[in-house]
Design a protein around this motif. Structure first.
Motif, PDB file in Angstrom:
ATOM      1  N   THR A  62       0.840  -1.189   0.000  1.00  0.00           N
ATOM      2  CA  THR A  62       0.000   0.000   0.000  1.00  0.00           C
ATOM      3  C   THR A  62       0.879   1.245   0.000  1.00  0.00           C
ATOM      4  OG1 THR A  62      -0.125   0.158   2.395  1.00  0.00           O
ATOM      5  CG2 THR A  62      -1.791  -1.200   1.299  1.00  0.00           C
ATOM      6  N   GLN A  63       0.267   2.394  -0.213  1.00  0.00           N
ATOM      7  CA  GLN A  63       1.024   3.642  -0.190  1.00  0.00           C
ATOM      8  C   GLN A  63       1.536   3.966   1.200  1.00  0.00           C
ATOM      9  OE1 GLN A  63      -1.490   6.602  -1.971  1.00  0.00           O
ATOM     10  NE2 GLN A  63      -1.198   5.788  -4.024  1.00  0.00           N
ATOM     11  N   GLY A  64       0.929   3.373   2.223  1.00  0.00           N
ATOM     12  CA  GLY A  64       1.395   3.550   3.592  1.00  0.00           C
ATOM     13  C   GLY A  64       2.546   2.626   3.948  1.00  0.00           C
ATOM     14  N   GLY A  65       2.903   1.714   3.034  1.00  0.00           N
ATOM     15  CA  GLY A  65       4.019   0.821   3.265  1.00  0.00           C
ATOM     16  C   GLY A  65       3.633  -0.526   3.837  1.00  0.00           C
ATOM     17  N   ILE A  66       2.358  -0.826   3.916  1.00  0.00           N
ATOM     18  CA  ILE A  66       1.902  -2.107   4.450  1.00  0.00           C
ATOM     19  C   ILE A  66       1.965  -3.156   3.343  1.00  0.00           C
ATOM     20  CG2 ILE A  66      -0.043  -3.358   5.443  1.00  0.00           C
ATOM     21  CD1 ILE A  66      -0.951  -0.701   6.662  1.00  0.00           C
ATOM     22  N   VAL A  67       2.613  -4.288   3.653  1.00  0.00           N
ATOM     23  CA  VAL A  67       2.737  -5.383   2.703  1.00  0.00           C
ATOM     24  C   VAL A  67       1.755  -6.462   3.121  1.00  0.00           C
ATOM     25  CG1 VAL A  67       4.273  -7.115   1.726  1.00  0.00           C
ATOM     26  CG2 VAL A  67       5.171  -4.873   2.351  1.00  0.00           C
ATOM     27  N   GLY A  68       0.992  -6.959   2.158  1.00  0.00           N
ATOM     28  CA  GLY A  68       0.027  -8.003   2.480  1.00  0.00           C
ATOM     29  C   GLY A  68      -0.406  -8.765   1.249  1.00  0.00           C
ATOM     30  N   LYS A  69      -1.218  -9.785   1.495  1.00  0.00           N
ATOM     31  CA  LYS A  69      -1.728 -10.626   0.418  1.00  0.00           C
ATOM     32  C   LYS A  69      -3.230 -10.380   0.287  1.00  0.00           C
ATOM     33  CE  LYS A  69      -0.350 -14.936  -0.159  1.00  0.00           C
ATOM     34  NZ  LYS A  69      -0.208 -16.399   0.021  1.00  0.00           N
ATOM     35  N   VAL A  70      -3.682 -10.205  -0.929  1.00  0.00           N
ATOM     36  CA  VAL A  70      -5.098  -9.963  -1.186  1.00  0.00           C
ATOM     37  C   VAL A  70      -5.873 -11.235  -0.873  1.00  0.00           C
ATOM     38  CG1 VAL A  70      -6.818  -9.356  -2.925  1.00  0.00           C
ATOM     39  CG2 VAL A  70      -4.579  -8.272  -2.972  1.00  0.00           C
ATOM     40  N   THR A  71      -6.844 -11.124   0.036  1.00  0.00           N
ATOM     41  CA  THR A  71      -7.676 -12.276   0.380  1.00  0.00           C
ATOM     42  C   THR A  71      -9.055 -12.189  -0.245  1.00  0.00           C
ATOM     43  OG1 THR A  71      -8.390 -11.210   2.439  1.00  0.00           O
ATOM     44  CG2 THR A  71      -6.509 -12.706   2.569  1.00  0.00           C
ATOM     45  N   LYS A  72      -9.536 -10.971  -0.475  1.00  0.00           N
ATOM     46  CA  LYS A  72     -10.870 -10.812  -1.051  1.00  0.00           C
ATOM     47  C   LYS A  72     -10.957  -9.477  -1.765  1.00  0.00           C
ATOM     48  CE  LYS A  72     -14.485 -11.844   1.532  1.00  0.00           C
ATOM     49  NZ  LYS A  72     -15.555 -11.678   2.547  1.00  0.00           N
ATOM     50  N   VAL A  73     -11.525  -9.487  -2.950  1.00  0.00           N
ATOM     51  CA  VAL A  73     -11.841  -8.249  -3.663  1.00  0.00           C
ATOM     52  C   VAL A  73     -13.300  -7.972  -3.352  1.00  0.00           C
ATOM     53  CG1 VAL A  73     -11.947  -7.095  -5.894  1.00  0.00           C
ATOM     54  CG2 VAL A  73     -10.154  -8.775  -5.451  1.00  0.00           C
ATOM     55  N   ARG A  74     -13.541  -6.988  -2.492  1.00  0.00           N
ATOM     56  CA  ARG A  74     -14.892  -6.744  -1.969  1.00  0.00           C
ATOM     57  C   ARG A  74     -15.812  -6.134  -3.020  1.00  0.00           C
ATOM     58  NH1 ARG A  74     -15.033  -7.564   3.462  1.00  0.00           N
ATOM     59  NH2 ARG A  74     -16.888  -6.310   3.817  1.00  0.00           N
ATOM     60  N   ASP A  75     -15.401  -5.074  -3.653  1.00  0.00           N
ATOM     61  CA  ASP A  75     -16.194  -4.433  -4.709  1.00  0.00           C
ATOM     62  C   ASP A  75     -15.238  -3.604  -5.558  1.00  0.00           C
ATOM     63  OD1 ASP A  75     -15.654  -2.282  -3.065  1.00  0.00           O
ATOM     64  OD2 ASP A  75     -17.702  -1.977  -2.424  1.00  0.00           O
ATOM     65  N   ASP A  76     -15.773  -2.645  -6.290  1.00  0.00           N
ATOM     66  CA  ASP A  76     -14.929  -1.838  -7.166  1.00  0.00           C
ATOM     67  C   ASP A  76     -13.995  -0.908  -6.409  1.00  0.00           C
ATOM     68  OD1 ASP A  76     -15.971  -2.986  -9.400  1.00  0.00           O
ATOM     69  OD2 ASP A  76     -17.461  -1.422  -9.755  1.00  0.00           O
ATOM     70  N   ALA A  77     -14.290  -0.615  -5.151  1.00  0.00           N
ATOM     71  CA  ALA A  77     -13.494   0.380  -4.426  1.00  0.00           C
ATOM     72  C   ALA A  77     -12.622  -0.211  -3.320  1.00  0.00           C
ATOM     73  CB  ALA A  77     -14.415   1.436  -3.828  1.00  0.00           C
TER      74      ALA A  77
END
Length: 108
Positions: A62-77
């Motif tokens: 993320t732009q805040g520097g948080i590294v993670g793995k996408v678990t769910k794409v909730r909606d368009d936003a």
């Protein structure tokens, strides 16, 4: 005494206004377009394409520097990312800076 040379100068260079004002302004705009506006639009289009192609399993930063793995794409936003085991965070899609590793699309 000072008025006479000024009138003489403006009368002689009356047609020069176009070449002395308009052409340099057009050149400056053209240079600004090719050096600033066009590359920024290209970068924005690439980022939107990257964000729209996010899917489950992608590792993102993320732009805040948080590294993670996408678990769910909730909606368009929004998407949900796992930043630690059992710790899920909802994040706005457009705050994703980069995708570190991409998962392969599912075979159909």
């Amino acid at each position: 005494m000072f008025v006479t040379p000024a009138y003489a100068q403006s009368a002689a260079g009356g047609g020069d206004v176009f070449t002395s004002l308009v052409i340099p302004m057009l050149l400056i705009f053209g240079i600004m377009y090719f050096l600033l506006i066009r590359p920024q639009q290209k970068k924005l289009k690439e980022h939107q394409n990257m964000v729209n192609n996010l899917r489950r399993g992608d590792q993102v930063v993320t732009q805040g520097g948080i590294v993670g793995k996408v678990t769910k794409v909730r909606d368009d936003a929004e998407i949900e990312i796992e930043i630690a085991q059992g710790v899920n965070v909802r994040v706005v899609k457009h705050t994703i800076a980069t995708v570190r590793s991409k998962t392969e699309p599912a075979e159909s």
